[in-house]
Design an enzyme around this catalytic site. Structure first.
Site, PDB file in Angstrom:
ATOM      1  N   GLY A   1       3.291   6.647   8.123  1.00 12.76           N
ATOM      2  CA  GLY A   1       4.658   6.895   7.665  1.00 12.76           C
ATOM      3  C   GLY A   1       5.606   5.807   8.119  1.00 12.76           C
ATOM      4  O   GLY A   1       6.671   5.618   7.537  1.00 12.76           O
ATOM      5  N   ASN A   2       5.225   5.059   9.183  1.00 11.22           N
ATOM      6  CA  ASN A   2       6.020   3.919   9.637  1.00 11.22           C
ATOM      7  C   ASN A   2       5.821   2.699   8.745  1.00 11.22           C
ATOM      8  O   ASN A   2       6.605   1.742   8.806  1.00 11.22           O
ATOM      9  CB  ASN A   2       5.655   3.517  11.064  1.00 11.22           C
ATOM     10  CG  ASN A   2       6.467   4.248  12.111  1.00 11.22           C
ATOM     11  OD1 ASN A   2       5.951   5.078  12.839  1.00 11.22           O
ATOM     12  ND2 ASN A   2       7.762   3.939  12.189  1.00 11.22           N
ATOM     13  N   SER A   3       4.759   2.681   7.948  1.00 13.30           N
ATOM     14  CA  SER A   3       4.451   1.513   7.124  1.00 13.30           C
ATOM     15  C   SER A   3       5.638   1.122   6.251  1.00 13.30           C
ATOM     16  O   SER A   3       6.222   1.967   5.560  1.00 13.30           O
ATOM     17  CB  SER A   3       3.245   1.802   6.233  1.00 13.30           C
ATOM     18  OG  SER A   3       2.068   1.939   6.980  1.00 13.30           O
TER      19      SER A   3
ATOM     20  N   HIS B   1       0.817  -1.220   0.000  1.00  9.59           N
ATOM     21  CA  HIS B   1       0.000   0.000   0.000  1.00  9.59           C
ATOM     22  C   HIS B   1       0.850   1.270   0.000  1.00  9.59           C
ATOM     23  O   HIS B   1       0.335   2.357  -0.287  1.00  9.59           O
ATOM     24  CB  HIS B   1      -0.976   0.003   1.190  1.00  9.59           C
ATOM     25  CG  HIS B   1      -0.359   0.291   2.515  1.00  9.59           C
ATOM     26  ND1 HIS B   1      -0.018  -0.694   3.417  1.00  9.59           N
ATOM     27  CD2 HIS B   1      -0.015   1.463   3.115  1.00  9.59           C
ATOM     28  CE1 HIS B   1       0.485  -0.152   4.509  1.00  9.59           C
ATOM     29  NE2 HIS B   1       0.506   1.156   4.350  1.00  9.59           N
TER      30      HIS B   1
ATOM     31  N   ASP C   1       0.231  -7.613   1.460  1.00  8.44           N
ATOM     32  CA  ASP C   1       0.617  -6.203   1.603  1.00  8.44           C
ATOM     33  C   ASP C   1       2.132  -6.043   1.674  1.00  8.44           C
ATOM     34  O   ASP C   1       2.646  -5.279   2.480  1.00  8.44           O
ATOM     35  CB  ASP C   1      -0.052  -5.561   2.814  1.00  8.44           C
ATOM     36  CG  ASP C   1      -0.025  -4.039   2.749  1.00  8.44           C
ATOM     37  OD1 ASP C   1       0.261  -3.500   1.668  1.00  8.44           O
ATOM     38  OD2 ASP C   1      -0.263  -3.384   3.786  1.00  8.44           O
TER      39      ASP C   1
ATOM     40  N   GLY D   1      -8.274 -25.856  -3.285  1.00 12.39           N
ATOM     41  CA  GLY D   1      -9.570 -25.761  -3.942  1.00 12.39           C
ATOM     42  C   GLY D   1     -10.704 -26.144  -3.011  1.00 12.39           C
ATOM     43  O   GLY D   1     -11.592 -26.926  -3.363  1.00 12.39           O
TER      44      GLY D   1
END
Length: 385
Positions: free
Chosen positions: A230-232, A128, A158, A288
Site C-alpha cells: 500500500g506504500n508503493s 505495478h 516501474d 546495441g
C-alpha cells in the site's frame, strides 16, 4: 635524639612547599595526567557530540509540507472467474474445453499511493500500482476524490504518471537525489495496508542498489523506514519535506516491513516523468551491446592483470557499438572516464544518456589499451507488460 639545626629546617620546608606547587602546576612531571586535565579533555569533546546530534526533535513541519501532496490510489479491474471450480484444473479444461464452460466477471481491487508533483494534477506512482486497471480513483488528504487517467507508464523502471482534474491542488517540491548520503534521515509517507495516510521514519541504508531482479533498470535508494503493501508509489522525503524518491518495493519474508525498503531516486523519476508526458515513452540511450561480468577466472584466461571492467560478449551488427569499432572479447574499463563497476551499472549509465550524444570507451583488447568514441543511439521501445 639529634635534632636538625633551625638554620637547616626552614630551607627544607621551603623546598618541600616549592616542589608541591611545582607538581600542581605541571602534573605531567609525575608521569600521570591530573584529574583536572582529564576533565578538560572530556569537556572539549562535548561540542563535537552536540554538533553530531543537531537536528529537529520533530518532523511535523516536514510532514505538513509533504503529506498533502501524497495521495491514496484505488484501482479496480474486471477479471474472469470460472463458475465451475473444477475448471481451475488444467486436466478438466483439457477434456471438457474451456470455451464451453460459463464464466462470470468480477471486480478486483487493489490499493497504492502516489505523489502530486505538479499543480496541474500530474501524479507519480508505480507502474505495478495501476497496471491493467480499468478504473483508477485518487483520494486526497483533504477528503476530495476523483478519477485519474494514465498519461504514461514504464514497466522497466516501474514508474507511471497519472493526471487528475481538480483545482487548488497541493504539490511537493523535489530535492536532488544526487546529494544523498548513507545515514541521512528520511520519512516514508503512504497508505500501508489501506489504513490511511501514514508516516514512518528511518535513514538511508544504501545507495545505488541494483541487480535485485525487481526492474530492468535499477538504481534504488535503500531505507529502513517502514514500507508496507500500500506504500508503493508513495513519497520518500527529507526532513524539509522535499521529495527524494518514490517508494517501490520491500524485501520481506513475512509480507510486512523488515527494515529493507527500496525507492526510485527523485532525479531518475523526474526524467522518466518528463519523457512520459512529452514523448509518451521513456527515451533511453542504447549501444546495441551485450556484456557480462568479468570474473577473476575470466580475467586470468584473457591474461588480464585484474578483473576490473566488463566483457563485450556480443554486438548488434550495425548498432552504435559496432559502428564505433567495439569487438567481442574487448574489456570495457571506463565509460566517459568513469570506472566501470559492473555490467548492470554500465547498462544503467548508458541508458541514462540521451541519444546522439558522444561517449568515450576505454577498452583493453588483447592486452593493449585504447579509447573509442561512439554515438549513443535510442533504445527501441519494448511493449508494455
Amino acid at each position: 635524639m639529634k635534632f636538625l639545626k633551625p638554620q637547616l629546617v626552614w630551607p627544607l620546608i621551603s623546598g618541600l612547599l616549592f616542589a608541591a606547587l611545582l607538581l600542581q602546576a605541571f602534573p605531567s612531571l609525575t608521569g600521570q595526567p591530573a584529574a583536572n586535565q582529564a576533565l578538560a579533555e572530556i569537556h572539549a569533546s562535548e561540542p563535537l557530540l552536540v554538533a553530531r546530534q543537531e537536528g529537529p526533535v520533530s518532523y511535523a513541519s516536514a510532514v505538513r509540507m509533504a503529506a498533502p501532496a501524497v495521495v491514496n490510489i484505488y484501482t479496480t479491474k474486471l477479471v474472469a472467474q470460472q463458475t465451475n471450480p473444477f475448471m481451475n484444473d488444467p486436466f478438466f479444461r483439457h477434456f471438457f474445453g474451456q470455451e464451453s464452460q460459463p464464466s462470470q466477471k468480477r471486480m478486483q481491487s487493489s490499493l497504492g499511493s502516489g505523489v502530486l508533483v505538479s499543480s496541474e494534477g500530474y501524479i507519480l506512482t508505480n507502474h505495478h500500482v495501476v497496471n491493467n486497471a480499468d478504473e483508477i480513483r485518487v483520494a486526497l488528504r483533504d477528503g476530495r476524490e476523483t478519477f485519474a487517467q494514465i498519461i504514461g507508464s514504464d514497466p522497466e523502471s516501474d514508474l507511471a504518471v497519472l493526471k487528475i482534474e481538480l483545482d487548488n491542488l497541493p504539490m511537493i517540491s523535489l530535492a536532488s537525489s544526487d546529494t544523498l548520503e548513507v545515514g541521512d534521515v528520511v520519512l516514508a509517507i503512504g497508505n500501508p495496508f489501506g489504513v490511511g495516510q501514514t508516516v514512518t521514519q528511518g535513514i538511508i541504508s544504501a545507495l545505488g542498489r541494483n541487480s535485485l531482479g525487481i526492474n530492468t533498470y535499477e538504481d534504488f535508494i535503500q531505507t529502513d523506514a517502514a514500507i508496507n503493501p500500500g506504500n508503493s508509489g508513495g513519497a520518500l522525503v527529507n526532513p524539509y519535506g522535499q521529495l527524494l524518491g518514490i517508494n517501490t518495493a520491500i524485501f520481506t519474508r513475512s509480507g510486512g516491513s523488515q527494515g529493507i525498503g527500496f525507492a526510485i531516486p527523485s532525479n531518475l523519476a523526474k526524467q522518466i516523468m518528463l519523457d512520459l508526458i512529452n514523448e509518451g515513452f521513456v527515451v533511453r540511450g542504447w549501444m546495441g551491446i551485450e556484456v557480462q561480468e568479468l570474473t577473476p577466472a575470466l580475467a586470468q584466461s584473457l591474461q588480464l592483470d585484474d578483473a576490473q571492467g566488463i566483457l563485450v560478449a556480443g554486438l548488434l551488427r550495425g548498432g552504435p557499438a559496432d559502428k564505433a569499432g567495439l569487438k567481442p572479447g574487448d574489456v570495457i574499463t571506463q565509460i566517459n572516464n568513469r570506472k566501470v563497476e559492473g555490467a548492470r551499472a554500465a547498462i544503467n549509465y548508458i541508458a541514462g544518456l540521451r541519444p546522439n550524444t558522444q561517449v568515450m570507451f576505454n577498452i583493453s583488447r588483447k592486452g593493449r589499451e585504447q579509447a573509442l568514441t561512439a554515438t549513443i543511439g535510442q533504445r527501441p521501445t519494448s511493449p508494455q507488460r
